[in-house]
Write a protein that holds these residues in place. Structure first.
Motif, mmCIF file in Angstrom:
data_model
loop_
_atom_site.group_PDB
_atom_site.id
_atom_site.type_symbol
_atom_site.label_atom_id
_atom_site.label_comp_id
_atom_site.label_asym_id
_atom_site.label_seq_id
_atom_site.Cartn_x
_atom_site.Cartn_y
_atom_site.Cartn_z
ATOM 1 N N LEU A 279 -1.940 33.477 -3.786
ATOM 2 C CA LEU A 279 -1.470 34.855 -3.631
ATOM 3 C C LEU A 279 -0.510 35.284 -4.734
ATOM 4 O O LEU A 279 0.213 34.466 -5.309
ATOM 5 N N GLY A 280 -0.508 36.567 -4.984
ATOM 6 C CA GLY A 280 0.512 37.200 -5.804
ATOM 7 C C GLY A 280 1.259 38.222 -4.968
ATOM 8 O O GLY A 280 0.677 38.833 -4.058
ATOM 9 N N VAL A 281 2.531 38.383 -5.270
ATOM 10 C CA VAL A 281 3.390 39.311 -4.526
ATOM 11 C C VAL A 281 4.067 40.234 -5.525
ATOM 12 O O VAL A 281 4.494 39.786 -6.592
ATOM 13 N N ALA A 282 4.150 41.507 -5.200
ATOM 14 C CA ALA A 282 4.954 42.436 -5.999
ATOM 15 C C ALA A 282 5.627 43.410 -5.051
ATOM 16 O O ALA A 282 4.992 43.896 -4.107
ATOM 17 N N LEU A 283 6.900 43.643 -5.275
ATOM 18 C CA LEU A 283 7.633 44.587 -4.429
ATOM 19 C C LEU A 283 8.607 45.386 -5.262
ATOM 20 O O LEU A 283 9.081 44.928 -6.304
ATOM 21 N N LYS A 284 8.865 46.586 -4.787
ATOM 22 C CA LYS A 284 9.922 47.405 -5.380
ATOM 23 C C LYS A 284 10.719 48.071 -4.275
ATOM 24 O O LYS A 284 10.155 48.654 -3.339
ATOM 25 N N ILE A 285 12.034 47.970 -4.391
ATOM 26 C CA ILE A 285 12.944 48.694 -3.520
ATOM 27 C C ILE A 285 13.120 50.086 -4.136
ATOM 28 O O ILE A 285 13.463 50.208 -5.312
ATOM 29 N N ASP A 286 12.886 51.110 -3.334
ATOM 30 C CA ASP A 286 12.867 52.483 -3.860
ATOM 31 C C ASP A 286 14.134 52.840 -4.632
ATOM 32 O O ASP A 286 14.085 53.571 -5.624
#
Lengths: 356, 356
Positions: A279-286
């Motif tokens: 898996l790959g994960v990407a996140l951004k906090i607004d």
């Protein structure tokens, strides 16, 4: 733009004091979204979270071998470091191998991010130089790539202005990023990063895909797959060089080794590869808060990876994260919300058992 | 909890990179809401934004006169300072006047928030002490109040544990806060602040009311009205002592004097009194970001106060705020959104002409 859900809350006195919204994608190397929350199709600037992808040409081009870069040098090429002594020494050594020095760096100068390192520098009566910039390792890697691309030409002249979009060196970096993410960077919004290189807006879905590919090699041209594997191994051997003292990236990878390859970026970004889960994960906090991005990534690691007691303790330091005041009193906590829990559903399964 | 609107955006590369939601109340001394955005009835921890209110008993009790506190001491009592030399010197002097020293401070120790001050301390081979804590002036003021309340008793024994809720000293502070805000603190959620004193959750509507009252004296008992006037005058004379180098509170009040009495608080809080308009302002950024609270407060000052060129330039440095990278390149801006524009409607009118 619609409102993303609250992913992380800051608690104090038994109530929520502050809240961080955001979005997150968990994707496999075929591009299947195994779990997501929020808008993962809105392009975001990944900033430093994609340093591993930006370092791919350094290895794939043969530059790393030509200049005999070791694992420490490769780990530092993927770093946002604290400007501690080991970081500075390694960055200087990388430049020397390419016949260059700190004068070639175009990342700018700031005091070490790790405050005790900044104070130690001041106590020694010294000033910071570009080697202390948290991006100096990435730039030293760029310059090795540039010196390699220069061929017989004088490297210093060839690399001048390398941070500009369109420079042959930066074109190589952009090409690798586009190949890994499968996102057309030619038409993407493009900003200037803190260290002066371009940063291209890319949806979280595609950033997660790139890290799934980097973690498995699936879907990458062979030379980039090999380069990703080598960089991940180098990072796992030198997690201190990727970040530094008191930093989550360092502490998680010290505990998890090659099981997690994670990287923070400015403005609330995080990307990670979880090779064993494919898996790959990407996140951004607004709102761009690093503290929330850290808690969110820790929550995903808790959900997506089986953890033994030692690993669980290391990750658990970051979610929930205890808030301690200046007298040493525990006054609250930073905690990922239920919105990040459904990741449990995708957890601890083998990739093959997941829906397409 | 419903979603508050986006009040401030961070722009890069021609697009919005990050966004900050929040709520804001503009209220007169009669409690009329002249303008608001977001949920202003949800209680929030005001943190350091109410230091002026917490300093009221220091003056109203007669302690400030008994210990011959000058305007510098009173301004520092309302400060979240940078730990610069003038701040530390003034805090030490306040304690001496009450027959105490830094050993009585229960705020804890941290390195000066103004980084050049921290590095100068390190360069001198020194360590920080509680006087460098950004709250040391407030605590020194508390201790003067405590020494005054002690009467004939030994002050050091009387003030021990003063940060605890229920201590006679803290009860005085809480009483003033409750009187000014008109909010029942007995039943409000209560957390522990960074400097270990209680922080009570209060709706923005009531925080703005308290600052309208503090700016006008209307609605306060006479001794608190006089104390507020004296503290505001002291702050206007010593805006450096309230914050310090490179700080918005200092720069705005250097430009505006008594026309604006503003104070930042942790976790995205801002409160302000605008005496000439008869208004109080309170805002909180949901995610706790100071950068957004600053831009939002600057936007409100732009909307609510007629500004000459010099004042407009000082306030304009903070909205829009230029984002400069480590090479000195302008890479973006932090900018209040249209959601803060309707404040224009309430602007530049005399309070009497506003709807009830």
């Amino acid at each position: 733009m619609s409102s993303n859900p609250v992913l992380v809350e800051a608690w104090r006195g038994g109530v929520v004091e502050s809240r961080h919204r955001g979005a997150c994608a968990v994707v496999d190397a075929q591009g299947r979204v195994l779990w997501s929350v929020g808008d993962i199709d809105h392009p975001v600037f990944p900033r430093s979270a994609v340093k591993l992808l930006q370092a791919l040409p350094l290895v794939a081009s043969g530059a790393a071998d030509a200049f005999h870069l070791d694992d420490a040098a490769l780990a530092l090429a993927c770093a946002s470091h604290g400007g501690e002594e080991a970081h500075v020494r390694t960055a200087r050594s990388v430049l020397q191998r390419a016949g260059l020095d700190e004068g070639a760096l175009e990342c700018g100068t700031h005091w070490p991010y790790f405050e005790p390192a900044a104070r130690a520098l001041a106590a020694a009566g010294r000033q910071p130089c570009p080697l202390h910039n948290n991006c100096s390792g990435k730039h030293a890697g760029f310059l090795c790539l540039g010196a390699h691309l220069a061929g017989g030409r004088e490297p210093r002249g060839f690399v001048a202005g390398y941070v500009r979009r369109g420079h042959p060196l930066m074109r190589e970096v952009e090409h690798a990023l586009q190949t890994a993410t499968g996102w057309d960077l030619a038409t993407a919004p493009c900003g200037t990063d803190g260290c002066s290189i371009p940063t291209h807006a890319i949806p979280l879905r595609h950033l997660a895909l790139a890290f799934a590919r980097a973690g498995t090699g699936v879907g990458l041209p062979p030379e980039l797959a090999r380069a990703a594997q080598r960089l991940r191994a180098a990072i796992a051997r030198h997690p201190f060089l990727v970040a530094g003292s008191e930093r989550m990236d360092t502490q998680l990878m010290q505990a998890l080794g090659e099981r997690l390859c994670c990287k923070v970026g400015a403005e609330g970004m995080y990307c990670a590869a979880l090779p064993e889960a494919g898996l790959g994960v990407a996140l951004k906090i607004d709102d761009g808060a690093a503290r929330a991005a850290e808690a969110a990534l820790a929550a995903l690691a808790q959900a997506l990876l089986p953890l033994d007691d030692a690993a669980a303790a290391a990750v658990g330091d970051w979610n929930p994260r205890r808030l301690i005041n200046w007298q040493g009193l525990e006054v609250g906590a930073l905690r990922a919300t239920e919105a990040l829990r459904p990741a449990d559903a995708a957890a601890r399964r083998t990739p093959g058992s997941l829906p397409g």
